[in-house]
Design a protein around this motif. Structure first.
Motif, PDB file in Angstrom:
ATOM      1  N   ALA A  56     -64.381 -13.914  19.183  1.00 38.98           N
ATOM      2  CA  ALA A  56     -62.975 -13.529  19.107  1.00 38.98           C
ATOM      3  C   ALA A  56     -62.158 -14.491  18.248  1.00 38.98           C
ATOM      4  O   ALA A  56     -61.277 -14.077  17.502  1.00 38.98           O
ATOM      5  N   ARG A  57     -62.454 -15.792  18.351  1.00 32.37           N
ATOM      6  CA  ARG A  57     -61.669 -16.776  17.604  1.00 32.37           C
ATOM      7  C   ARG A  57     -61.848 -16.583  16.099  1.00 32.37           C
ATOM      8  O   ARG A  57     -60.879 -16.621  15.332  1.00 32.37           O
ATOM      9  N   THR A  58     -63.074 -16.361  15.675  1.00 30.22           N
ATOM     10  CA  THR A  58     -63.334 -16.122  14.248  1.00 30.22           C
ATOM     11  C   THR A  58     -62.677 -14.831  13.793  1.00 30.22           C
ATOM     12  O   THR A  58     -62.072 -14.766  12.709  1.00 30.22           O
ATOM     13  N   PHE A  59     -62.783 -13.790  14.612  1.00 28.53           N
ATOM     14  CA  PHE A  59     -62.163 -12.507  14.290  1.00 28.53           C
ATOM     15  C   PHE A  59     -60.652 -12.658  14.140  1.00 28.53           C
ATOM     16  O   PHE A  59     -60.055 -12.158  13.181  1.00 28.53           O
ATOM     17  N   ASP A  60     -60.020 -13.362  15.080  1.00 32.87           N
ATOM     18  CA  ASP A  60     -58.569 -13.536  15.035  1.00 32.87           C
ATOM     19  C   ASP A  60     -58.139 -14.307  13.785  1.00 32.87           C
ATOM     20  O   ASP A  60     -57.094 -14.021  13.193  1.00 32.87           O
ATOM     21  N   ALA A  61     -58.941 -15.303  13.395  1.00 30.53           N
ATOM     22  CA  ALA A  61     -58.607 -16.077  12.193  1.00 30.53           C
ATOM     23  C   ALA A  61     -58.666 -15.207  10.950  1.00 30.53           C
ATOM     24  O   ALA A  61     -57.804 -15.279  10.069  1.00 30.53           O
ATOM     25  N   ARG A  62     -59.684 -14.351  10.866  1.00 29.54           N
ATOM     26  CA  ARG A  62     -59.802 -13.445   9.717  1.00 29.54           C
ATOM     27  C   ARG A  62     -58.672 -12.417   9.720  1.00 29.54           C
ATOM     28  O   ARG A  62     -58.128 -12.069   8.669  1.00 29.54           O
ATOM     29  N   GLN A  63     -58.344 -11.944  10.916  1.00 25.41           N
ATOM     30  CA  GLN A  63     -57.257 -10.978  11.033  1.00 25.41           C
ATOM     31  C   GLN A  63     -55.937 -11.579  10.567  1.00 25.41           C
ATOM     32  O   GLN A  63     -55.172 -10.951   9.819  1.00 25.41           O
ATOM     33  N   LYS A  64     -55.665 -12.820  10.978  1.00 27.48           N
ATOM     34  CA  LYS A  64     -54.423 -13.495  10.585  1.00 27.48           C
ATOM     35  C   LYS A  64     -54.366 -13.675   9.075  1.00 27.48           C
ATOM     36  O   LYS A  64     -53.335 -13.424   8.440  1.00 27.48           O
ATOM     37  N   LYS A  65     -55.479 -14.097   8.487  1.00 22.91           N
ATOM     38  CA  LYS A  65     -55.524 -14.303   7.041  1.00 22.91           C
ATOM     39  C   LYS A  65     -55.322 -12.991   6.296  1.00 22.91           C
ATOM     40  O   LYS A  65     -54.619 -12.934   5.282  1.00 22.91           O
ATOM     41  N   PHE A  66     -55.918 -11.921   6.820  1.00 23.45           N
ATOM     42  CA  PHE A  66     -55.778 -10.607   6.191  1.00 23.45           C
ATOM     43  C   PHE A  66     -54.328 -10.139   6.226  1.00 23.45           C
ATOM     44  O   PHE A  66     -53.775  -9.696   5.215  1.00 23.45           O
ATOM     45  N   ARG A  67     -53.679 -10.254   7.380  1.00 19.65           N
ATOM     46  CA  ARG A  67     -52.293  -9.788   7.509  1.00 19.65           C
ATOM     47  C   ARG A  67     -51.347 -10.629   6.654  1.00 19.65           C
ATOM     48  O   ARG A  67     -50.403 -10.089   6.062  1.00 19.65           O
ATOM     49  N   GLU A  68     -51.596 -11.927   6.582  1.00 19.61           N
ATOM     50  CA  GLU A  68     -50.757 -12.774   5.734  1.00 19.61           C
ATOM     51  C   GLU A  68     -50.924 -12.404   4.266  1.00 19.61           C
ATOM     52  O   GLU A  68     -49.962 -12.410   3.492  1.00 19.61           O
ATOM     53  N   GLY A  69     -52.161 -12.079   3.887  1.00 21.62           N
ATOM     54  CA  GLY A  69     -52.408 -11.652   2.516  1.00 21.62           C
ATOM     55  C   GLY A  69     -51.688 -10.363   2.176  1.00 21.62           C
ATOM     56  O   GLY A  69     -51.163 -10.192   1.065  1.00 21.62           O
ATOM     57  N   ILE A  70     -51.661  -9.443   3.137  1.00 19.84           N
ATOM     58  CA  ILE A  70     -50.954  -8.181   2.930  1.00 19.84           C
ATOM     59  C   ILE A  70     -49.466  -8.438   2.690  1.00 19.84           C
ATOM     60  O   ILE A  70     -48.858  -7.884   1.765  1.00 19.84           O
ATOM     61  N   LYS A  71     -48.861  -9.295   3.517  1.00 20.78           N
ATOM     62  CA  LYS A  71     -47.438  -9.599   3.375  1.00 20.78           C
ATOM     63  C   LYS A  71     -47.140 -10.260   2.025  1.00 20.78           C
ATOM     64  O   LYS A  71     -46.149  -9.947   1.364  1.00 20.78           O
ATOM     65  N   GLU A  72     -48.011 -11.195   1.600  1.00 18.82           N
ATOM     66  CA  GLU A  72     -47.810 -11.863   0.321  1.00 18.82           C
ATOM     67  C   GLU A  72     -47.901 -10.883  -0.835  1.00 18.82           C
ATOM     68  O   GLU A  72     -47.106 -10.937  -1.783  1.00 18.82           O
ATOM     69  N   ALA A  73     -48.878  -9.969  -0.763  1.00 20.77           N
ATOM     70  CA  ALA A  73     -49.045  -8.992  -1.833  1.00 20.77           C
ATOM     71  C   ALA A  73     -47.853  -8.043  -1.899  1.00 20.77           C
ATOM     72  O   ALA A  73     -47.378  -7.684  -2.981  1.00 20.77           O
ATOM     73  N   GLN A  74     -47.353  -7.627  -0.732  1.00 20.38           N
ATOM     74  CA  GLN A  74     -46.196  -6.738  -0.707  1.00 20.38           C
ATOM     75  C   GLN A  74     -44.956  -7.438  -1.252  1.00 20.38           C
ATOM     76  O   GLN A  74     -44.179  -6.847  -2.004  1.00 20.38           O
ATOM     77  N   ALA A  75     -44.765  -8.711  -0.889  1.00 20.78           N
ATOM     78  CA  ALA A  75     -43.615  -9.459  -1.386  1.00 20.78           C
ATOM     79  C   ALA A  75     -43.689  -9.628  -2.904  1.00 20.78           C
ATOM     80  O   ALA A  75     -42.680  -9.498  -3.606  1.00 20.78           O
ATOM     81  N   ALA A  76     -44.896  -9.918  -3.414  1.00 22.01           N
ATOM     82  CA  ALA A  76     -45.067 -10.077  -4.859  1.00 22.01           C
ATOM     83  C   ALA A  76     -44.778  -8.778  -5.595  1.00 22.01           C
ATOM     84  O   ALA A  76     -44.159  -8.771  -6.666  1.00 22.01           O
ATOM     85  N   LYS A  77     -45.221  -7.663  -5.006  1.00 20.45           N
ATOM     86  CA  LYS A  77     -44.993  -6.365  -5.645  1.00 20.45           C
ATOM     87  C   LYS A  77     -43.512  -6.011  -5.647  1.00 20.45           C
ATOM     88  O   LYS A  77     -42.984  -5.504  -6.641  1.00 20.45           O
ATOM     89  N   GLU A  78     -42.823  -6.274  -4.533  1.00 16.86           N
ATOM     90  CA  GLU A  78     -41.387  -5.997  -4.467  1.00 16.86           C
ATOM     91  C   GLU A  78     -40.619  -6.844  -5.486  1.00 16.86           C
ATOM     92  O   GLU A  78     -39.684  -6.371  -6.131  1.00 16.86           O
ATOM     93  N   LYS A  79     -41.034  -8.100  -5.652  1.00 18.47           N
ATOM     94  CA  LYS A  79     -40.377  -8.968  -6.621  1.00 18.47           C
ATOM     95  C   LYS A  79     -40.603  -8.452  -8.036  1.00 18.47           C
ATOM     96  O   LYS A  79     -39.683  -8.424  -8.860  1.00 18.47           O
ATOM     97  N   GLN A  80     -41.838  -8.020  -8.325  1.00 17.15           N
ATOM     98  CA  GLN A  80     -42.146  -7.492  -9.643  1.00 17.15           C
ATOM     99  C   GLN A  80     -41.355  -6.217  -9.929  1.00 17.15           C
ATOM    100  O   GLN A  80     -40.828  -6.033 -11.030  1.00 17.15           O
ATOM    101  N   ASP A  81     -41.263  -5.332  -8.930  1.00 16.16           N
ATOM    102  CA  ASP A  81     -40.506  -4.094  -9.099  1.00 16.16           C
ATOM    103  C   ASP A  81     -39.031  -4.392  -9.352  1.00 16.16           C
ATOM    104  O   ASP A  81     -38.389  -3.743 -10.178  1.00 16.16           O
TER     105      ASP A  81
END
Length: 396
Positions: A39-64
């Protein structure tokens, strides 16, 4: 996956290369491969994935935003120049501005990028095939026209704002109200002969990723899984297409591949049954981009009483917000062709013990109990399958 009509389009003189086979196959993945207490490894990957999604969305909004500001500044400069010379903006300027805007919109719709968990690379997300600008404009005009019309019965029967809003929604098709509309997904179930499971994995594992990588096929493979609890030796595959025209184009392109007939012939010798439904994803729950979190999956399938899909969507829109606080969803779809009145929800967990714990935690989140209370009466039947991802699955 392909129709007989598509097969008939192939020339009888086509030269086919025989698919390579081996006498030794890789062992098929199973629940036994999932390490306990992960579970601990899964949660760490999940957190990294969700943070990556937010960063990508923020970058796209800034570019737009930057693109829109640059376009607006350019147009204002051109207009100011024309006014200074005593003239109005000419037709060519207006045409160029319109063309730039349309190009910007098309570019934005075809460049959705997400951060892939696990390796830190940026990958193209599911649901990122380019859309046709003309179709988007046409759909927008239709939706605007629909919103202007009021139901004939609303002034007679519905006196409240909620009633009038419901009347307007009823005037639309379910796909307009419920779905994002840009994508069509297929869910394919293969029942494999037990003695041929490893051979099936070898065959499909070499064919599916190859078809998904060919750009002209216009298809994304969401994922491939094997059922471990439920109807065992049944494999589940979910594909994503660019609307229905993309689905037809994909079928035709794949059927035209020189190795397709050999693959299809071999596949039919390994399975006992094949079932396909065409679905759309709920607008409030976009299908996840590729990710590698590990663990196991649960596919929950609900057959609703006819006429209750809109109500189901209304309650689950609120319920998902509660569930996402403790669980990781992959996607949710409703069937439009095939097993009608069927809804599929796909979840991902570190392991079965963690699944149990997360589901119990949901009851402590505000709004979840109300969702269950209001959706249970809408269900005719329900089914749960525990799945494990195949080695080639983009979502695993």
């Amino acid at each position: 996956m392909l129709t007989r009509r598509a097969l008939l389009r192939l020339s009888s003189s086509s030269t086919l290369r025989t698919l390579s086979t081996t006498s030794s196959y890789q062992r098929t993945p199973s629940l036994a491969d999932i390490e306990p207490n992960g579970a601990r490894t899964f949660d760490a990957r999940q957190k990294k994935f969700r943070e990556g999604i937010k960063e990508a969305q923020a970058a796209k909004e800034k570019q737009d935003s930057q693109s829109a500001n640059a376009l607006s500044s350019s147009y204002r400069s051109s207009a100011s120049s024309n006014r200074g010379s005593g003239g109005a903006p000419n037709a060519q300027d207006a045409s160029n501005a319109s063309s730039s805007s349309a190009s910007s919109d098309a570019s934005s719709s075809s460049s959705s990028y997400m951060q892939e968990a696990g390796n830190g690379h940026v990958v193209q997300a599911l649901g990122s095939l380019a859309t046709h600008t003309s179709e988007a404009a046409r759909e927008g005009a239709q939706e605007q026209e629909t919103s202007k019309r009021k139901g004939a019965l609303s002034s007679l029967i519905y006196g409240t704002h909620e009633g009038q809003q419901m009347d307007q929604e009823i005037e639309k098709s379910f796909s307009q109200v419920l779905a994002r509309g840009k994508y069509v997904h297929s869910i394919v179930f293969h029942s494999v002969k037990p003695k041929h499971v490893d051979e099936y994995v070898d065959l499909v594992g070499s064919w599916y990723p190859k078809m998904a990588k060919i750009e002209k096929n216009h298809v994304n493979l969401v994922g491939s899984w094997r059922t471990e609890v439920g109807d065992c030796d049944t494999f589940v595959h979910i594909w994503e297409y660019q609307r229905y025209h993309g689905y037809h184009a994909s079928l035709h392109s794949i059927a035209s591949h020189p190795d397709f007939l050999a693959f299809d012939r071999k596949l039919k010798s390994l399975i006992t049954n094949k079932q396909t439904s065409l679905m759309q994803e709920f607008s409030f729950w976009p299908t996840t981009p590729p990710r590698q979190l590990g663990g196991c999956f649960e596919l929950r399938s609900y057959t609703l009483h006819p006429g209750n899909l809109l109500e189901w969507e209304t309650h689950w829109r609120k319920g998902l917000r509660a569930r996402r606080e403790v669980m990781e969803g992959v996607g949710a779809w409703f069937v439009q062709i095939g097993d009608l009145n069927t809804v599929h929800h796909l979840w991902q967990f570190a392991d079965l013990e963690e699944r149990k714990a997360r589901r119990e935690m949901s009851w402590g989140v505000e709004g979840w109990g109300d969702t269950v209370h209001k959706t249970v009466p809408l269900i005719q039947t329900m089914k749960s399958r525990v799945l494990v991802a195949m080695p080639w699955s983009p979502v695993a």
